[in-house]
Design an enzyme around this catalytic site. Structure first.
Site, PDB file in Angstrom:
ATOM      1  N   GLU A   8       0.072  -1.052   5.934  1.00 23.98           N
ATOM      2  CA  GLU A   8       1.146  -0.534   6.790  1.00 23.98           C
ATOM      3  C   GLU A   8       0.975   0.966   7.014  1.00 23.98           C
ATOM      4  OE1 GLU A   8       4.964   1.105   8.118  1.00 23.98           O
ATOM      5  OE2 GLU A   8       3.870   1.652   6.325  1.00 23.98           O
ATOM      6  N   ASP A  33       0.856  -1.182   0.000  1.00 20.69           N
ATOM      7  CA  ASP A  33       0.000   0.000   0.000  1.00 20.69           C
ATOM      8  C   ASP A  33       0.898   1.241   0.000  1.00 20.69           C
ATOM      9  OD1 ASP A  33       0.856  -0.622   2.662  1.00 20.69           O
ATOM     10  OD2 ASP A  33      -0.657   0.718   3.493  1.00 20.69           O
TER      11      ASP A  33
HETATM   12 ZN   LIG Z   1       6.721   2.194   4.281  1.00 18.86          ZN
END
Ligand SMILES: [Zn+2]
Length: 447
Positions: A152, A84
């Site tokens: 994340e 992501d």
């Molecule tokens: Zn990162």
């Protein structure tokens, strides 16, 4: 058989994957999950041998966990990255954020785009290395896991659930590598050689909500101390009470390691810490925001809110303080400090999503030596040093199942390039990207 890395194909694969806008949003319902599906399908077509030989499981919907079965049990390795990226729009970019333009010639050639450094660059280097080694018929000595997170950037649940799964299966990795440090220059006074900084720990993180509640009413007849003013007073008090400064053992090891390569008289200063430690500590706390963050818990008010209308008293005034907890402290000590600094019972103090600082991974022993040696082979003449990472990464979850968690991206990043992380004009040099592929290929053959 030695693995063969096709450089131009690797670059094209990176570009293809940068073009898929896998943007993470804090509110999950804003995230376009079809892009994540598209990303995974594209991976399967770009890396067919990896998908043929490795087992793939999806965890938490979109996090990918590959297992490359080793020749014998034990001593597993985990290579991490996340796919992501943070939001970007084209405005202000020299080359559009998701166009993956290839710009420049020779050693200056770069791929532009969101995710090139953070963190699809790492993901692609890992997969290029795996694909080439699978094609060469290589079988790792022990299991190698590839853990590719999908949330994340929003401190999401993926990596934690991957760790739960591995823990249930009794996997105790002998080495975990995630994003974090890099090969950098000009970060330490008196040292001109390139430096590979490897994160052996990371600071804790939490947000603290300060709230003052009060009876509402019309702003024409305000009380002596309105909720907003009371909150402002708390914020000022907190700002006037910085956290205690200290050098943790990792700081001292870094200063000693790098100091040995500094020119005189700085070398003397950095290698005689028994005498110079206290003045250096005072210097670090003032030199720059970065060095200050290295030696203490930091706090900053990131959000403030008050009344709904300009002419109404706030019934609720609220501040969010983002805090990064030094590794020799704890969430509990931090909250005690905040309460003490504010010294006002009417201000409620509430911790949101607290995460303790990570334990420190060793800088001796097999995992460290292997990592250090592979960095030195990839970037010759580089000084390898441990450091404490100031930001947070998904790898912190892995400290639960492994004592050997290291945070290092195998790329050279200039100060300017580091400034593009989560900002405009993110890009990666093709040459360093390819070195990254070499780094993982060497590492895979050694673990
Ligand atoms: Zn990162």
């Amino acid at each position: 058989m030695q693995p063969v890395i096709d450089a131009s194909r690797a670059v094209e694969n990176l570009r293809t994957l940068i073009r898929i806008p896998t943007i993470s949003h804090l509110d999950k319902s804003d995230t376009d999950w079809s892009q994540f599906v598209n990303f995974r399908e594209t991976l399967a077509s770009l890396y067919p041998r990896t998908h043929e030989v490795l087992d793939l499981e999806l965890v938490d919907g979109h996090s990918m966990l590959f297992r490359w079965a080793g020749a014998a049990p034990g001593e597993a390795t985990v290579l991490m990255a996340h796919y992501d990226v943070v939001f970007a729009e084209d405005e202000g970019w020299e080359h559009p954020a998701f166009s993956a333009e290839l710009v420049g010639e020779g050693v200056d050639q770069k791929v532009w785009g969101r995710g090139t450094l953070d963190d699809k660059g790492s993901l692609v280097t890992i997969l290029e290395a795996v694909e080439a080694n699978v094609a060469a018929g290589f079988i790792p000595a022990h299991d190698i896991y590839l853990s590719f997170g999908h949330n994340e950037e929003t401190a999401g649940s993926g990596a934690g659930l991957v760790v739960d799964l591995l823990e249930r299966r009794g996997v105790r990795p002998a080495l975990v590598i995630d994003e974090g440090g890099a090969v950098v220059e000009d970060i330490f006074p008196g040292v001109t050689k390139p430096i590979a900084v490897v994160g052996v720990s990371e600071k804790g993180i939490l947000s603290v909500r300060l709230t003052v509640m009060q009876q509402g009413g019309h702003a024409s007849t305000p009380p002596r101390l309105a909720a907003t003013s009371r909150l402002a007073r708390a914020v000022v008090r907190l700002n006037r009470s910085p956290f205690r400064k200290s050098f943790v053992a990792t700081n001292l090891e870094m200063i000693r390691t790098l100091g040995a390569h500094a020119r005189q008289p700085l070398k003397w200063v950095f290698t005689n810490l028994w005498l110079t430690k206290l003045p250096l500590l005072a210097l670090f706390s003032r030199l720059s925001d970065e060095t200050n963050a290295m030696v203490r818990t930091t706090q900053v008010v990131t959000q403030l809110s008050g009344a709904q209308a300009a002419n109404a008293l706030a019934e609720r005034a609220e501040a969010i303080v983002n805090i990064r907890v030094a590794i020799d402290s704890s969430v509990e000590k931090t909250l005690a400090h905040v309460r003490r600094a504010i010294r006002d019972e009417a201000v409620s103090v509430e911790a949101l999503h607290p995460s303790e600082p990570s334990p420190v991974s060793p800088t001796t022993g097999r995992a460290w030596d292997l990592l250090k040696e592979t960095i030195e082979e990839t970037y010759s003449g580089t000084i390898v040093t441990p450091y404490v990472m100031l930001g947070a990464s998904d790898s912190r979850y892995f400290t639960r199942i492994s004592d050997f968690v290291y945070r290092f991206s195998p790329f050279e990043m200039s100060k300017k390039e580091r400034g593009t992380l989560h900002a405009k004009n993110e890009r990666i040099h093709v040459a360093t990207f390819l070195k990254g592929v070499g780094f993982y290929s060497r590492l895979i053959r050694k673990v």
